[in-house]
Design a protein around this motif. Structure first.
Motif, PDB file in Angstrom:
ATOM      1  N   GLY A   1      -0.526   6.266  13.147  1.00 39.64           N
ATOM      2  CA  GLY A   1      -0.830   7.456  12.354  1.00 39.64           C
ATOM      3  C   GLY A   1       0.267   7.706  11.350  1.00 39.64           C
ATOM      4  N   ILE A   2      -0.049   8.447  10.313  1.00 38.62           N
ATOM      5  CA  ILE A   2       0.926   8.736   9.263  1.00 38.62           C
ATOM      6  C   ILE A   2       1.202  10.232   9.218  1.00 38.62           C
ATOM      7  N   ASP A   3       2.475  10.576   9.137  1.00 41.29           N
ATOM      8  CA  ASP A   3       2.918  11.964   9.095  1.00 41.29           C
ATOM      9  C   ASP A   3       2.333  12.683   7.878  1.00 41.29           C
ATOM     10  N   LYS A   4       2.177  13.972   7.976  1.00 39.71           N
ATOM     11  CA  LYS A   4       1.532  14.756   6.922  1.00 39.71           C
ATOM     12  C   LYS A   4       2.310  14.768   5.611  1.00 39.71           C
ATOM     13  N   LYS A   5       3.597  14.385   5.636  1.00 38.34           N
ATOM     14  CA  LYS A   5       4.364  14.422   4.395  1.00 38.34           C
ATOM     15  C   LYS A   5       3.993  13.270   3.468  1.00 38.34           C
ATOM     16  N   GLY A   6       3.215  12.318   3.939  1.00 34.55           N
ATOM     17  CA  GLY A   6       2.801  11.207   3.090  1.00 34.55           C
ATOM     18  C   GLY A   6       3.389   9.893   3.568  1.00 34.55           C
ATOM     19  N   GLY A   7       2.614   8.822   3.378  1.00 32.34           N
ATOM     20  CA  GLY A   7       2.980   7.526   3.930  1.00 32.34           C
ATOM     21  C   GLY A   7       4.330   7.014   3.465  1.00 32.34           C
TER      22      GLY A   7
ATOM     23  N   VAL B   1      -2.981  -6.519  14.171  1.00 31.38           N
ATOM     24  CA  VAL B   1      -4.376  -6.070  14.104  1.00 31.38           C
ATOM     25  C   VAL B   1      -4.728  -5.215  15.316  1.00 31.38           C
ATOM     26  N   LEU B   2      -4.200  -5.579  16.488  1.00 30.15           N
ATOM     27  CA  LEU B   2      -4.502  -4.836  17.713  1.00 30.15           C
ATOM     28  C   LEU B   2      -3.780  -3.492  17.760  1.00 30.15           C
ATOM     29  N   VAL B   3      -2.555  -3.441  17.223  1.00 30.14           N
ATOM     30  CA  VAL B   3      -1.745  -2.218  17.299  1.00 30.14           C
ATOM     31  C   VAL B   3      -2.099  -1.240  16.177  1.00 30.14           C
ATOM     32  N   ALA B   4      -2.458  -1.765  15.003  1.00 29.14           N
ATOM     33  CA  ALA B   4      -2.664  -0.941  13.808  1.00 29.14           C
ATOM     34  C   ALA B   4      -3.609   0.244  13.991  1.00 29.14           C
ATOM     35  N   PRO B   5      -4.738   0.115  14.721  1.00 23.36           N
ATOM     36  CA  PRO B   5      -5.645   1.265  14.857  1.00 23.36           C
ATOM     37  C   PRO B   5      -5.014   2.480  15.531  1.00 23.36           C
TER      38      PRO B   5
ATOM     39  N   TYR C   1       9.886  -5.484  12.744  1.00 22.67           N
ATOM     40  CA  TYR C   1       9.001  -6.120  11.767  1.00 22.67           C
ATOM     41  C   TYR C   1       7.564  -6.218  12.265  1.00 22.67           C
ATOM     42  N   VAL C   2       7.399  -6.551  13.556  1.00 28.26           N
ATOM     43  CA  VAL C   2       6.042  -6.734  14.087  1.00 28.26           C
ATOM     44  C   VAL C   2       5.365  -5.388  14.343  1.00 28.26           C
ATOM     45  N   LEU C   3       6.048  -4.515  15.086  1.00 28.41           N
ATOM     46  CA  LEU C   3       5.409  -3.297  15.594  1.00 28.41           C
ATOM     47  C   LEU C   3       5.451  -2.124  14.614  1.00 28.41           C
ATOM     48  N   VAL C   4       6.315  -2.188  13.614  1.00 31.77           N
ATOM     49  CA  VAL C   4       6.400  -1.090  12.648  1.00 31.77           C
ATOM     50  C   VAL C   4       5.985  -1.558  11.252  1.00 31.77           C
ATOM     51  N   ASN C   5       6.744  -2.508  10.684  1.00 33.37           N
ATOM     52  CA  ASN C   5       6.516  -2.890   9.290  1.00 33.37           C
ATOM     53  C   ASN C   5       5.193  -3.630   9.073  1.00 33.37           C
ATOM     54  N   LEU C   6       4.989  -4.720   9.806  1.00 37.50           N
ATOM     55  CA  LEU C   6       3.759  -5.494   9.632  1.00 37.50           C
ATOM     56  C   LEU C   6       2.531  -4.638   9.937  1.00 37.50           C
ATOM     57  N   THR C   7       2.633  -3.866  11.004  1.00 41.43           N
ATOM     58  CA  THR C   7       1.516  -3.031  11.426  1.00 41.43           C
ATOM     59  C   THR C   7       1.227  -1.924  10.421  1.00 41.43           C
ATOM     60  N   SER C   8       2.278  -1.295   9.887  1.00 44.35           N
ATOM     61  CA  SER C   8       2.065  -0.200   8.935  1.00 44.35           C
ATOM     62  C   SER C   8       1.510  -0.719   7.611  1.00 44.35           C
ATOM     63  N   ILE C   9       1.984  -1.889   7.162  1.00 42.20           N
ATOM     64  CA  ILE C   9       1.437  -2.481   5.940  1.00 42.20           C
ATOM     65  C   ILE C   9      -0.049  -2.756   6.123  1.00 42.20           C
ATOM     66  N   LEU C  10      -0.398  -3.325   7.281  1.00 41.81           N
ATOM     67  CA  LEU C  10      -1.796  -3.662   7.559  1.00 41.81           C
ATOM     68  C   LEU C  10      -2.660  -2.401   7.644  1.00 41.81           C
ATOM     69  N   TYR C  11      -2.155  -1.390   8.332  1.00 42.25           N
ATOM     70  CA  TYR C  11      -2.916  -0.146   8.529  1.00 42.25           C
ATOM     71  C   TYR C  11      -3.123   0.602   7.220  1.00 42.25           C
ATOM     72  N   LEU C  12      -2.013   0.824   6.496  1.00 43.46           N
ATOM     73  CA  LEU C  12      -2.113   1.555   5.223  1.00 43.46           C
ATOM     74  C   LEU C  12      -2.958   0.786   4.210  1.00 43.46           C
ATOM     75  N   GLY C  13      -2.797  -0.537   4.212  1.00 44.90           N
ATOM     76  CA  GLY C  13      -3.580  -1.356   3.299  1.00 44.90           C
ATOM     77  C   GLY C  13      -5.059  -1.302   3.596  1.00 44.90           C
TER      78      GLY C  13
ATOM     79  N   ALA D   1       0.820  -1.212   0.000  1.00 46.32           N
ATOM     80  CA  ALA D   1       0.000   0.000   0.000  1.00 46.32           C
ATOM     81  C   ALA D   1       0.854   1.262   0.000  1.00 46.32           C
ATOM     82  N   GLU D   2       2.033   1.193   0.657  1.00 43.33           N
ATOM     83  CA  GLU D   2       2.843   2.415   0.703  1.00 43.33           C
ATOM     84  C   GLU D   2       3.364   2.791  -0.672  1.00 43.33           C
ATOM     85  N   GLN D   3       3.512   1.783  -1.593  1.00 39.58           N
ATOM     86  CA  GLN D   3       3.882   2.113  -2.963  1.00 39.58           C
ATOM     87  C   GLN D   3       2.665   2.592  -3.755  1.00 39.58           C
ATOM     88  N   PHE D   4       1.605   1.798  -3.768  1.00 41.34           N
ATOM     89  CA  PHE D   4       0.425   2.171  -4.547  1.00 41.34           C
ATOM     90  C   PHE D   4      -0.155   3.502  -4.066  1.00 41.34           C
TER      91      PHE D   4
END
Length: 556
Positions: free
Chosen positions: A409-415, A402-406, A134-146, A63-66
């Motif tokens: 937040g994403i910075d205003k400069k873009g995901g 899934v529990l952490v993703a909600p 990987y768990v708390l940043v990457n996996l979570t951000s992919i899930l959230y942005l997606g 999602a961060e690419q698309f």
């Protein structure tokens, strides 16, 4: 609120059935009576070159690419494609110099490499660090942005979207790396096909807007109406210089970003570590060719949305809290697709997200099982136990995400830019530790620890230094730019270059001091013959380098 039509859901459901069904077929066809941990986590000897290449791209594009990179295309133009095109060059370097070292020394995980080259303390520190990252940043951000992207397109509840994506990814991941690798081939097909459909529509919309037709005319009109969005190299007067600082995107920190990501990252290298060198190199070269195509799919739609916006379209849809949010560009374009094609593009976006989730989850399971559980918790665990622990880790990691993703937040400069900058706090030190470990046999364990910890601390210092030190003297060299508050800041890509250089210098002096004290660093098995290239690989490499040179010359 946007919704999908019944026909779109039918197209998407067909995609879901194809992926899961093919995954089960691959699993049953290739499973052994007793699956080993190396077979489960690495698909040892099971993946072809085209499966490795497709899996590399499917795991990378999400999602961060698309969403994020299309948003950056809207904001700053084709220059953001340097992440993709420099990745193609980087993949060639990784194939030539990195993979022979890993495969010759039978390296299956990145912590295993650190243990073999340095010591168990360095390996365990980095294993825990990577696991948390990987768990708390990457996996979570992919899930959230997606989930955010899918929710904005379909109108479905974002929590439901997260649960569905997690479930879909788990269904694939539990089959092991061979299932991930081969289903990724189909995922990449959907990803590219759906992405090209969206690009085709976007270029046609531009052509129609100005009384013409056809994608070629649409592209030419984009270049005419938004000429400033078709330059790869910015000067200091460009408002986006902080994100892409001039020539540093070719010879500076951009190389560190890419080499660390593609060469020192369990999430990526795992696809090739179970293959022989010829197959691994072929897969990586295939991925490099696909990388050249990615900006057509993820950047051009953003530029098209910018041209249409400038001409009076999407004036309300692009707004968030009263200001323009570039990350809305891609979802807006998807919502303009006709019924059926929207379902295909929706499937493409989902394919990118699910493939990344599956790849990340498999890497999490690999590191925890082989580098933490097997090494420290249950040294006597048999192969069946390790595979079961890996599966349990996958499910646990996905539940945590899934529990952490909600709360993310994403910075205003873009995901996309947000993720690049903040992963850059650790990349310079980690890459310095890897590259010196590869090619300088005198590098010691304490030098590696200095790069890891010191690199992170130096990145923080460089980030906040402008608030206390006047850096205007760096402006004539392009290493500092004045922000809206009148403060001179260092672009984060340049900051990474400075930190990397300081880490290398520090590692050199620490290693030389310890060598004089009699410290004998661990070595790797390396000889010049390892790096010899086959004629077919050499031809492919030269084609990629030539295409890159042509692209940068055309859009300089």
């Amino acid at each position: 609120m946007q919704t999908l039509a019944t026909q779109d859901y039918i197209v998407f459901f067909a995609y879901f059935v194809i992926i899961v069904g093919y995954g089960f077929w691959i699993y049953n066809r290739k499973k052994k009576a007793q699956t080993s941990s190396n077979d489960y986590f690495l698909a040892e000897g099971s993946l072809t070159w085209w499966a490795i290449g497709a899996s590399l791209i499917a795991s990378n594009i999400s999602a961060e690419q698309f969403i994020g990179m299309s948003g950056s295309g809207f904001k700053m133009g084709l220059a953001i494609a340097t992440y993709e095109w420099m990745a193609a060059a980087t993949l060639v370097i990784v194939a030539i110099f990195f993979m022979p070292v890993y495969l010759k020394n039978k390296i299956f995980t990145m912590p295993q490499y650190l243990n073999k080259r340095y010591n168990s303390n360095v390996a365990m520190i980095m294993a825990v660090f990577w696991l948390l990252l990987y768990v708390l940043v990457n996996l979570t951000s992919i899930l959230y942005l997606g989930a955010l992207a899918i929710s904005s397109i379909s109108g479905l509840n974002i929590t439901f979207c997260m649960i569905f994506l997690a479930f879909f990814a788990v269904m694939i991941t539990l089959g092991g790396m061979k299932v991930i690798g081969y289903t990724d081939v189909i995922q990449v097909f959907f990803l590219i096909l759906g992405g090209l459909v969206t690009t085709y529509l976007a270029l046609n919309l531009v052509a129609t807007e100005f009384g013409s037709e056809g994608v070629i005319n649409g592209f030419n009109l984009m270049r005419e109406k938004a000429d400033d969005h078709f330059h790869m190299i910015f000067d200091t007067s460009n408002p986006n210089y902080m994100d892409l600082p001039g020539l540093s995107v070719l010879i500076g920190g951009m190389l560190i970003i890419n080499l660390n990501y593609w060469g020192c990252n369990q999430y990526i290298t795992q696809r090739a570590l179970g293959a022989d060198l010829k197959t691994a190199r072929g897969g990586i070269l295939f991925a490099a060719f696909l990388k050249l195509l990615m900006p057509v799919i993820v950047v051009l739609p953003g530029i098209a949305a910018f041209v249409l916006y400038q001409n009076g379209h999407f004036q309300t849809e692009m707004l968030q809290d009263g200001s323009v949010n570039p990350d809305r560009a891609y979802p807006i374009l998807l919502n303009l697709l006709p019924v059926g094609l929207k379902g295909l593009s929706f499937a493409a976006l989902t394919a990118a997200i699910v493939a990344s989730l599956a790849g990340k989850a498999n890497s999490i399971a690999t590191i925890f099982t082989l580098d933490i559980y097997k090494e420290k918790i249950n040294v006597e665990a048999d192969e069946k136990k390790l595979v079961n622990i890996g599966k349990l880790t996958i499910i646990t990691a996905m539940i945590i995400a899934v529990l952490v993703a909600p709360f993310l937040g994403i910075d205003k400069k873009g995901g996309f830019q947000y993720i690049q900058e903040y992963t850059g706090f650790v990349s310079p030190g980690v890459f310095a530790m890897f590259i010196l470990g590869f090619f300088w046999k005198k590098t010691t364990s304490n030098a590696a620890l200095f790069a890891t910890i010191g690199g992170f601390l130096m990145s923080i210092v460089f980030k906040f230094m402008p608030a206390f030190v006047d850096l205007s003297f760096l402006n004539p060299m392009g290493f500092a730019v004045q922000n809206a508050e009148g403060i001179y800041e260092i672009p984060f890509i340049d900051r990474m270059g400075f930190v990397f250089a300081l880490c290398v210098i520090g590692m050199y002096f620490i290693s030389m001091y310890e060598n004089k004290k009699g410290v004998k660093p661990n070595g790797l098995e390396i000889d010049k013959t390892m790096f010899k290239m086959s004629p077919s690989f050499t031809v492919g490499m030269l084609v990629i380098v030539s295409l890159l040179a042509a692209l940068y010359t055309l859009f300089w």
